[in-house]
Write a protein that holds these residues in place. Sequence first.
Motif, PDB file in Angstrom:
ATOM      1  N   LEU A  10       3.719  -1.146  -0.695  1.00 53.43           N
ATOM      2  CA  LEU A  10       2.207  -0.594  -0.082  1.00 53.43           C
ATOM      3  C   LEU A  10       1.994   1.531  -0.692  1.00 53.43           C
ATOM      4  O   LEU A  10       3.106   1.850  -0.970  1.00 53.43           O
ATOM      5  CB  LEU A  10       2.317  -0.508   1.307  1.00 53.43           C
ATOM      6  CG  LEU A  10       1.947   0.579   2.021  1.00 53.43           C
ATOM      7  CD1 LEU A  10       0.442   0.140   1.886  1.00 53.43           C
ATOM      8  CD2 LEU A  10       2.043   0.796   3.494  1.00 53.43           C
ATOM      9  N   GLY A  13      -1.776   3.659   0.883  1.00 59.48           N
ATOM     10  CA  GLY A  13      -3.011   2.824   1.539  1.00 59.48           C
ATOM     11  C   GLY A  13      -3.532   1.823   1.428  1.00 59.48           C
ATOM     12  O   GLY A  13      -3.947   0.699   1.683  1.00 59.48           O
ATOM     13  N   GLU A  14      -3.334   1.092  -0.231  1.00 61.57           N
ATOM     14  CA  GLU A  14      -3.435  -0.090  -0.624  1.00 61.57           C
ATOM     15  C   GLU A  14      -2.791  -0.897  -1.202  1.00 61.57           C
ATOM     16  O   GLU A  14      -1.039  -0.088  -1.718  1.00 61.57           O
ATOM     17  CB  GLU A  14      -4.308   0.324  -2.139  1.00 61.57           C
ATOM     18  CG  GLU A  14      -5.092   0.927  -1.745  1.00 61.57           C
ATOM     19  CD  GLU A  14      -6.626   0.751  -1.239  1.00 61.57           C
ATOM     20  OE1 GLU A  14      -6.284  -0.709  -1.143  1.00 61.57           O
ATOM     21  OE2 GLU A  14      -6.780   1.404  -0.164  1.00 61.57           O
ATOM     22  N   TRP A  15      -2.689  -1.743  -0.909  1.00 57.81           N
ATOM     23  CA  TRP A  15      -1.666  -3.223  -1.497  1.00 57.81           C
ATOM     24  C   TRP A  15      -1.327  -3.486  -2.862  1.00 57.81           C
ATOM     25  O   TRP A  15      -2.869  -3.929  -2.648  1.00 57.81           O
ATOM     26  CB  TRP A  15      -1.178  -4.289  -0.362  1.00 57.81           C
ATOM     27  CG  TRP A  15      -0.643  -4.060   1.468  1.00 57.81           C
ATOM     28  CD1 TRP A  15      -1.739  -4.215   2.067  1.00 57.81           C
ATOM     29  CD2 TRP A  15       0.178  -4.039   1.185  1.00 57.81           C
ATOM     30  NE1 TRP A  15      -1.037  -4.071   3.139  1.00 57.81           N
ATOM     31  CE2 TRP A  15       0.508  -4.011   2.836  1.00 57.81           C
ATOM     32  CE3 TRP A  15       1.717  -4.308   0.971  1.00 57.81           C
ATOM     33  CZ2 TRP A  15       1.400  -3.443   3.770  1.00 57.81           C
ATOM     34  CZ3 TRP A  15       2.503  -3.856   1.406  1.00 57.81           C
ATOM     35  CH2 TRP A  15       2.655  -3.491   3.105  1.00 57.81           C
ATOM     36  N   GLU A 192       8.546  -6.419   3.760  1.00 53.24           N
ATOM     37  CA  GLU A 192       7.100  -5.930   3.609  1.00 53.24           C
ATOM     38  C   GLU A 192       6.277  -5.753   5.615  1.00 53.24           C
ATOM     39  O   GLU A 192       5.426  -5.029   5.742  1.00 53.24           O
ATOM     40  CB  GLU A 192       6.690  -7.217   2.676  1.00 53.24           C
ATOM     41  CG  GLU A 192       5.303  -7.039   2.797  1.00 53.24           C
ATOM     42  CD  GLU A 192       4.999  -8.340   1.525  1.00 53.24           C
ATOM     43  OE1 GLU A 192       4.691  -9.097   1.938  1.00 53.24           O
ATOM     44  OE2 GLU A 192       5.389  -8.125   0.586  1.00 53.24           O
ATOM     45  N   ALA A 195       6.734  -2.537   6.578  1.00 50.85           N
ATOM     46  CA  ALA A 195       5.760  -1.767   6.356  1.00 50.85           C
ATOM     47  C   ALA A 195       4.181  -2.419   6.576  1.00 50.85           C
ATOM     48  O   ALA A 195       3.607  -0.640   6.832  1.00 50.85           O
ATOM     49  CB  ALA A 195       6.154  -2.166   4.913  1.00 50.85           C
ATOM     50  N   GLU A 196       3.573  -3.307   6.639  1.00 55.58           N
ATOM     51  CA  GLU A 196       2.101  -3.565   6.890  1.00 55.58           C
ATOM     52  C   GLU A 196       2.171  -2.855   8.663  1.00 55.58           C
ATOM     53  O   GLU A 196       1.640  -2.850   8.997  1.00 55.58           O
ATOM     54  CB  GLU A 196       2.321  -5.390   7.531  1.00 55.58           C
ATOM     55  CG  GLU A 196       1.678  -6.032   6.058  1.00 55.58           C
ATOM     56  CD  GLU A 196       1.502  -7.469   6.004  1.00 55.58           C
ATOM     57  OE1 GLU A 196       1.290  -7.531   7.418  1.00 55.58           O
ATOM     58  OE2 GLU A 196       1.269  -7.602   5.709  1.00 55.58           O
ATOM     59  N   HIS A 199       1.670   0.749   8.235  1.00 60.09           N
ATOM     60  CA  HIS A 199      -0.144   1.112   7.870  1.00 60.09           C
ATOM     61  C   HIS A 199      -1.071   0.571   8.540  1.00 60.09           C
ATOM     62  O   HIS A 199      -1.827   1.242   8.747  1.00 60.09           O
ATOM     63  CB  HIS A 199       0.310  -0.491   6.260  1.00 60.09           C
ATOM     64  CG  HIS A 199      -0.963  -0.494   5.971  1.00 60.09           C
ATOM     65  ND1 HIS A 199      -1.361   0.956   5.321  1.00 60.09           N
ATOM     66  CD2 HIS A 199      -1.832  -1.303   5.585  1.00 60.09           C
ATOM     67  CE1 HIS A 199      -2.847   0.207   4.671  1.00 60.09           C
ATOM     68  NE2 HIS A 199      -3.312  -1.053   5.036  1.00 60.09           N
ATOM     69  N   ILE A 202      -0.779   3.934  10.744  1.00 62.51           N
ATOM     70  CA  ILE A 202      -1.460   4.603  10.322  1.00 62.51           C
ATOM     71  C   ILE A 202      -2.862   4.627  10.420  1.00 62.51           C
ATOM     72  O   ILE A 202      -3.217   5.692  10.736  1.00 62.51           O
ATOM     73  CB  ILE A 202      -1.145   4.756   8.733  1.00 62.51           C
ATOM     74  CG1 ILE A 202       0.185   5.050   8.096  1.00 62.51           C
ATOM     75  CG2 ILE A 202      -2.345   5.497   7.832  1.00 62.51           C
ATOM     76  CD1 ILE A 202       0.712   4.945   6.589  1.00 62.51           C
ATOM     77  N   LYS A 209      -3.376   8.060   3.749  1.00 65.64           N
ATOM     78  CA  LYS A 209      -3.061   6.810   4.201  1.00 65.64           C
ATOM     79  C   LYS A 209      -1.320   7.835   3.536  1.00 65.64           C
ATOM     80  O   LYS A 209      -0.835   6.505   2.502  1.00 65.64           O
ATOM     81  CB  LYS A 209      -3.558   6.685   2.753  1.00 65.64           C
ATOM     82  CG  LYS A 209      -5.229   6.043   3.420  1.00 65.64           C
ATOM     83  CD  LYS A 209      -6.163   5.738   2.596  1.00 65.64           C
ATOM     84  CE  LYS A 209      -7.148   4.986   3.142  1.00 65.64           C
ATOM     85  NZ  LYS A 209      -8.527   4.093   2.484  1.00 65.64           N
ATOM     86  N   SER A 213       5.249   4.915   1.855  1.00 64.53           N
ATOM     87  CA  SER A 213       4.644   3.907   0.655  1.00 64.53           C
ATOM     88  C   SER A 213       5.725   2.920   0.382  1.00 64.53           C
ATOM     89  O   SER A 213       7.141   3.398   1.529  1.00 64.53           O
ATOM     90  CB  SER A 213       4.391   4.738  -0.137  1.00 64.53           C
ATOM     91  OG  SER A 213       3.137   4.806  -1.045  1.00 64.53           O
TER      92      SER A 213
END
Length: 503
Positions: A10, A13-15, A192, A195-196, A199, A202, A209, A213
């Motif tokens: 991450l 803001g993008e995987w 992970e 982290a999701e 995310h 957020i 974003k 990370s």
Amino acid sequence: MTFTPHGKHLVAGEWVGADHSFSSTPAHGPVHEFSTGTVDLVNRAVEAAEEAFWSYGYTTREERAAFLDAIADEIEARADAITEIGTQETGLPEARLQGERGRTTGQLRLFAEHIRKGDYLDRRHDKALPDRQPLPRPDLRMIQRPIGPVAVFGASNFPLAFSTAGGDTASALAAGCPVVVKGHPAHPGTGEIVAEAIHAAIARTGMPKGVFSFIHGDSHEVGAALVQHPLIKAVGFTGSLRGGRALFDLCAARPEPIPFFGELGSINPCFVLPQALAARGKAIAEGWTGSLTMGAGQFCTNPGLVILPEGDTAESFTEAARAALADPAGQVMLTDGIAEAYRQGAGRVAALASAVVETESPGRNALPNIYKTSADDFLRDHALGEEVFGPLGLIVTTRDEDQMLELARGLEGQLTATLQMDEGDTPLARRLMPVLERKAGRVMANGWPTGVEVCDAMVHGGPYPASTNFGATSVGTLAIRRFLRLVCFQNLPEALLPEDLRG
């Protein structure tokens, strides 16, 4: 709810994926593939964190508190999936993961409430004295302000409470600092899914974003790039003395040195004083072995050292410890590497001390080992005072009170020190207290150090090598101070002051 990791990072803001990957090594369950972090991903994540700081660092306390509460909510919404993959990857029992998840969400909410109160800001105001002689005094206002992007390293032994959304991340976000987490390769899927959750929080709260990370990594390259990045302003780390010291040295060698808040290692000595030993030695021995073997001894507060006066009562204590572990059950260790290090550590101690309980620990399993030596030998050989991560204990016998005091003075810095004492032991305890206060971050009586309460008064840290900064704690609300710095504003109009200083 079953969670299948996608193995991506991450970043802002993008995987995103990467060209290379590594495989997880679960204690049981399916193996998954995870993208290997790169220096380029670190750069992108840190630059996004710096950009986010210009807005996140100036959010209101209520906005940040709502964000922390939202992270806790999103973690709880994934509760069953977190427990499932966490137990698979680490071998920890479900009850342990459930309890640790509660601690994780609890400390997020604790920091939310802490910043709502605002006491942590330590606001001070010395009003102007224009008529003071011989010189006037300006108007001076002081406040704690966030330092900027923070790097956090996930810990092997706490996949939730000291990892992706653990205490370091929670306290840094509470302070107003964006965070870049390097996930621990021992539990990448657990990292992970948490982290999701962050995310999702957020997006739910409209935070920038780049405020968080998460980068997978199974090599030293990612960690080194992270701590050396010029935009990172502090590092939070829980792990081995060797790994932590290497990162600490990198932080110190930067053109702009930054603080490295590392919690590294401790043998957590327990001093069993004479009257307590005579009155309840068997119960103390049973309590010690229970704490020693809890969670396969994989706690940084594991009481690996017991010091007691020699004689018949010491022999009775030793026999009681042996009896308590007469039929030990094997426990799964967090990784194959940790299990191998435990075997090597046990072999090192076995060569220097007499066996009380000696076992073989095959594969990833750990069985307890207890050894015994004299204070003379302990003081002579520094290796006996080195941490063995796992259920290994060392009993050290002293000739008299003076030698017990000498041994205490010879110890390195510790996270904890314990006194097992009765009322008649108070004079000896008084002699020990000035030493133990200098040696440990937490000193306790008639308890065991495993189990760290998350609250205002807790100190989880200590003199080196327990931690790299003796003035800090990684648990409790004071942990936020690691990621703040003092700023004084002189004669500034109110419109230019931080919101928390106005009025």
